[in-house]
Write an enzyme that holds these catalytic residues in place. Structure first.
Site, mmCIF file in Angstrom:
data_model
loop_
_atom_site.group_PDB
_atom_site.id
_atom_site.type_symbol
_atom_site.label_atom_id
_atom_site.label_comp_id
_atom_site.label_asym_id
_atom_site.label_seq_id
_atom_site.Cartn_x
_atom_site.Cartn_y
_atom_site.Cartn_z
ATOM 1 N N LYS A 21 0.996 -1.344 -0.056
ATOM 2 C CA LYS A 21 0.092 -0.115 0.073
ATOM 3 C C LYS A 21 0.869 1.305 -0.096
ATOM 4 C CE LYS A 21 -1.753 1.692 3.935
ATOM 5 N NZ LYS A 21 -1.376 3.039 4.640
ATOM 6 N N ASN A 22 2.050 1.315 1.027
ATOM 7 C CA ASN A 22 2.657 2.440 1.103
ATOM 8 C C ASN A 22 3.645 2.783 -0.085
ATOM 9 O OD1 ASN A 22 1.228 3.027 3.283
ATOM 10 N ND2 ASN A 22 2.719 2.494 4.654
ATOM 11 N N CYS A 25 -5.095 12.893 12.711
ATOM 12 C CA CYS A 25 -5.914 11.554 12.676
ATOM 13 C C CYS A 25 -5.317 10.823 14.018
ATOM 14 C CB CYS A 25 -5.290 10.598 11.564
ATOM 15 S SG CYS A 25 -3.564 10.299 11.691
ATOM 16 N N ARG A 82 -8.407 -0.374 4.741
ATOM 17 C CA ARG A 82 -7.282 0.833 4.039
ATOM 18 C C ARG A 82 -6.176 0.167 3.486
ATOM 19 N NH1 ARG A 82 -7.517 6.393 6.653
ATOM 20 N NH2 ARG A 82 -6.060 6.642 4.870
ATOM 21 N N ARG A 88 0.131 15.090 12.233
ATOM 22 C CA ARG A 88 0.725 14.775 10.878
ATOM 23 C C ARG A 88 1.134 16.077 10.213
ATOM 24 N NH1 ARG A 88 -1.005 9.592 9.684
ATOM 25 N NH2 ARG A 88 0.721 9.472 8.134
ATOM 26 N N ILE A 105 3.315 18.929 7.830
ATOM 27 C CA ILE A 105 3.924 18.554 6.748
ATOM 28 C C ILE A 105 5.111 19.627 6.487
ATOM 29 C CG2 ILE A 105 1.785 17.892 5.570
ATOM 30 C CD1 ILE A 105 1.365 20.606 4.340
ATOM 31 N N ASP A 106 5.763 20.306 7.513
ATOM 32 C CA ASP A 106 6.787 21.258 7.414
ATOM 33 C C ASP A 106 7.794 20.701 6.606
ATOM 34 O OD1 ASP A 106 6.835 19.379 9.954
ATOM 35 O OD2 ASP A 106 8.787 20.173 10.213
ATOM 36 N N LEU A 107 8.156 19.425 6.815
ATOM 37 C CA LEU A 107 9.364 18.813 5.929
ATOM 38 C C LEU A 107 9.155 18.862 4.435
ATOM 39 C CD1 LEU A 107 10.567 15.933 8.295
ATOM 40 C CD2 LEU A 107 11.374 18.136 7.896
ATOM 41 N N ARG A 132 -4.301 10.854 4.277
ATOM 42 C CA ARG A 132 -3.425 11.842 4.428
ATOM 43 C C ARG A 132 -2.202 11.606 3.298
ATOM 44 N NH1 ARG A 132 0.780 14.710 7.280
ATOM 45 N NH2 ARG A 132 2.664 13.742 6.822
ATOM 46 N N ASP A 163 4.796 1.034 12.142
ATOM 47 C CA ASP A 163 3.344 0.440 11.723
ATOM 48 C C ASP A 163 3.131 -1.110 11.838
ATOM 49 O OD1 ASP A 163 3.389 2.101 8.206
ATOM 50 O OD2 ASP A 163 3.053 2.637 10.463
HETATM 51 C C1 EPZ Z 1 4.358 7.189 5.903
HETATM 52 O O1 EPZ Z 1 3.399 8.057 6.373
HETATM 53 C C2 EPZ Z 1 3.387 6.198 6.030
HETATM 54 N N1 EPZ Z 1 2.248 6.158 5.005
HETATM 55 C C3 EPZ Z 1 2.977 5.683 7.449
HETATM 56 O O2 EPZ Z 1 2.022 4.514 7.424
HETATM 57 C C4 EPZ Z 1 4.130 5.363 8.363
HETATM 58 O O3 EPZ Z 1 3.621 5.175 9.716
HETATM 59 C C5 EPZ Z 1 4.907 6.346 8.180
HETATM 60 O O4 EPZ Z 1 5.415 6.804 6.824
HETATM 61 C C6 EPZ Z 1 6.178 6.227 9.224
HETATM 62 O O5 EPZ Z 1 6.893 5.140 8.550
HETATM 63 C C7 EPZ Z 1 2.701 5.984 3.768
HETATM 64 O O6 EPZ Z 1 3.630 5.956 3.357
HETATM 65 C C8 EPZ Z 1 1.370 6.223 2.784
HETATM 66 P P1 EPZ Z 1 6.387 10.523 8.001
HETATM 67 P P2 EPZ Z 1 4.084 9.617 6.377
HETATM 68 O O7 EPZ Z 1 6.152 11.462 7.213
HETATM 69 O O8 EPZ Z 1 5.077 9.729 5.104
HETATM 70 C C9 EPZ Z 1 6.885 13.726 11.396
HETATM 71 C C10 EPZ Z 1 0.344 3.030 7.434
HETATM 72 O O9 EPZ Z 1 -0.129 2.530 8.729
HETATM 73 N N2 EPZ Z 1 6.860 14.467 10.311
HETATM 74 O O10 EPZ Z 1 7.485 9.508 7.514
HETATM 75 O O11 EPZ Z 1 2.952 10.688 6.445
HETATM 76 C C11 EPZ Z 1 5.601 12.967 11.614
HETATM 77 O O12 EPZ Z 1 5.078 13.540 12.619
HETATM 78 C C12 EPZ Z 1 0.741 4.369 7.586
HETATM 79 O O13 EPZ Z 1 0.365 2.281 6.602
HETATM 80 C C13 EPZ Z 1 7.346 15.912 10.439
HETATM 81 O O14 EPZ Z 1 7.581 16.256 11.692
HETATM 82 O O15 EPZ Z 1 4.882 9.609 7.644
HETATM 83 C C14 EPZ Z 1 6.132 11.615 12.233
HETATM 84 O O16 EPZ Z 1 6.432 11.780 13.572
HETATM 85 C C15 EPZ Z 1 0.477 5.153 8.816
HETATM 86 N N3 EPZ Z 1 7.039 16.823 9.539
HETATM 87 C C16 EPZ Z 1 7.138 11.191 11.532
HETATM 88 O O17 EPZ Z 1 7.952 12.675 10.935
HETATM 89 C C17 EPZ Z 1 7.002 16.558 8.518
HETATM 90 O O18 EPZ Z 1 6.768 17.179 7.339
HETATM 91 C C18 EPZ Z 1 7.306 10.503 10.297
HETATM 92 O O19 EPZ Z 1 6.104 10.964 9.406
HETATM 93 C C19 EPZ Z 1 6.327 15.141 8.051
HETATM 94 C C20 EPZ Z 1 6.390 14.202 9.056
#
Ligand code: EPZ
Length: 434
Positions: A22-23, A116, A401, A121, A123-125, A92, A309
């Protein structure tokens, strides 16, 4: 809203085939928008998140056709730069449309994803990456507006408070693929799903080096062409079936998986007394060692660390592994919505800050429980498979999902699980509040 009725206690024995990831599939659908030409995605799992993504891309103006149960055709010849809130708020992952739309059309407008249950969640990065490529980013009225009319390569650093960002890295790579000049990405996520995205972009004509590392270099090109790409197997689904073998003391052969993607999970399996052995290049045999399960310690981290996950599913396993296990969440510190539901089944868990401390060994007892998110629903089902008596897991739409035909695959392994309409809930279970 469907429910699962599970009668626990059966050992799961037999073979199951891993679905596509999925991811990985979700960013790959987004990547197909980088070209005007048609792309074909194969080994795509049948999930509601995939249907959402297809609906959003169709709404952008692309032709999106499901060719068969696991293949899709996307023809993004004529697309607009804005996605509708009512669709985006459901998922998301639609945030990974930002990069491709900005790079292909020079502008993008995507509603800010809502919160969620697993945690904040931000999106600053993502924004830092696009600004690092000379895009102008504005957040107004809940909409992220990007002016990328002059996208240029730059040096990006994508390490955040909780490590790297998976979809943040995906957006950066996709935007940089069409930005003029060279982009370096330090602190890149290196999950197998990011590697899969880079492999597809290479087929489309992108110039990327450092694939699989935390340091990528991308030389932008003028245009990308369509391609055909086979999605990697889902490592989280694979690991979930491994945990199912452990929690039921069964023996499961997982076919079509990629064990090299399991990272730190494979080590923790060894620590808790579950044996993983490769039966062929893409087949993995899972069974509990003769000495039985041991308690374990887990800290969730970005790849190749232990995947967040899988934390909920491992918390369920810890409930039955004799001894004290500790699971610490470093990615989403509040990702413990499954714990109160496991307590209803007789688990002994205390939450200490970002850690769940589990006193395991007692048999769980079946109960009506409520799924709160995708991985929590898998954890509650795993607990129900091990518990005595019946467990009713409500709000199964969360599971749909991310797990393709989970009940069907579990039944084929000997589980007594059935999907029923919500009104099948025994009256005494009818929730007071909806
Ligand atoms: C991906 O989400 C996965 N989803 C998530 O899987 C997974 O839990 C997550 O990566 C971590 O491995 C998909 O790939 C579609 P992140 P993503 O941005 O990219 C922080 C599932 O169950 N962060 O890697 O949205 C954030 O708060 C889902 O399949 C910032 O600070 O996650 C978190 O603590 C749930 N600023 C950490 O980074 C940002 O701009 C990781 O988030 C973005 C993220």
């Amino acid at each position: 809203m469907d429910v699962f009725r599970i009668s626990g206690g059966n050992q799961l024995i037999g073979a199951v085939t891993a679905s596509g990831s999925k991811n990985s599939s979700l960013p790959l659908f987004a990547a197909s928008l980088l070209s005007e030409e048609e792309s074909i995605l194969e080994n795509v799992p049948e999930l509601s998140d995939i249907k959402f993504m297809a609906e959003i891309i169709r709404d952008l103006g692309a032709e999106v056709e499901k060719l068969n149960s696991h293949s899709w055709r996307v023809n993004p010849k004529a697309i607009v730069h804005y996605a509708p809130y009512e669709l985006v708020r459901k998922m998301r992952a639609s945030i990974c449309l930002l990069g491709p739309l900005a790079a292909r059309l020079g502008r993008a407008e995507i509603p800010m994803p809502g919160g969620c249950v697993i945690g904040n969640r931000p999106i600053d990065l993502h924004i830092r990456a696009l600004e690092g490529l000379s895009a102008q980013v504005e957040l107004k009225g809940g909409i992220v507006r990007i002016d990328a009319s002059n996208l240029r390569g730059g040096s990006l650093f994508l390490g955040g408070r909780h490590g790297s960002s998976v979809t943040g890295t995906a957006n950066a790579i996709m935007a940089a693929s069409l930005a003029s000049g060279i982009t370096t990405i330090e602190g890149s996520a290196c999950e197998p799903e990011i590697v899969d995205l880079c492999e597809m972009l290479l087929k489309m004509g992108a110039q990327i080096t450092g694939i699989g590392s935390h340091l990528l270099s991308i030389e932008g090109v003028d245009r990308l062409h369509g391609c055909r790409h086979h999605v990697i197997p889902d490592r989280i689904e694979t690991a979930t079936y491994a945990i199912a073998a452990g929690i039921t003391n069964g023996e499961i052969l997982i076919k079509g998986c990629q064990s090299e993607h399991l990272g730190a999970f494979a080590n923790v399996m060894q620590e808790c007394g579950i044996e993983l052995s490769n039966q062929a290049k893409s087949n993995l045999l899972i069974k509990v060692s003769p000495k039985g399960l041991n308690p374990f310690k887990v800290i969730t981290l970005p790849y190749p660390g232990f995947p967040t996950d899988l934390q909920a599913q491992m918390t369920a396993l810890a409930c039955i592994a004799p001894g004290l296990s500790i699971l610490t969440e470093r990615v989403y510190p509040s990702r413990f919505m499954h714990v109160p539901e496991l307590l209803r089944m007789g688990a002994e868990i205390s939450l200490e800050g970002p850690s769940a401390v589990v006193q395991g060994g007692k048999r769980l007892t079946g109960a009506p429980v409520m799924a709160s998110d995708l991985r929590a629903s898998a954890a509650l089902i795993l607990a129900g498979l091990a518990a005595k008596d019946e467990t009713w897991v409500q709000r199964i739409y969360h599971l749909d999902r991310g797990y393709d035909k989970f009940d069907k695959k579990l039944r084929a392994l000997g589980a007594e699980v059935e999907r029923l309409p919500e009104n099948a809930l025994p009256k005494s279970f009818t929730p007071f509040f909806e």
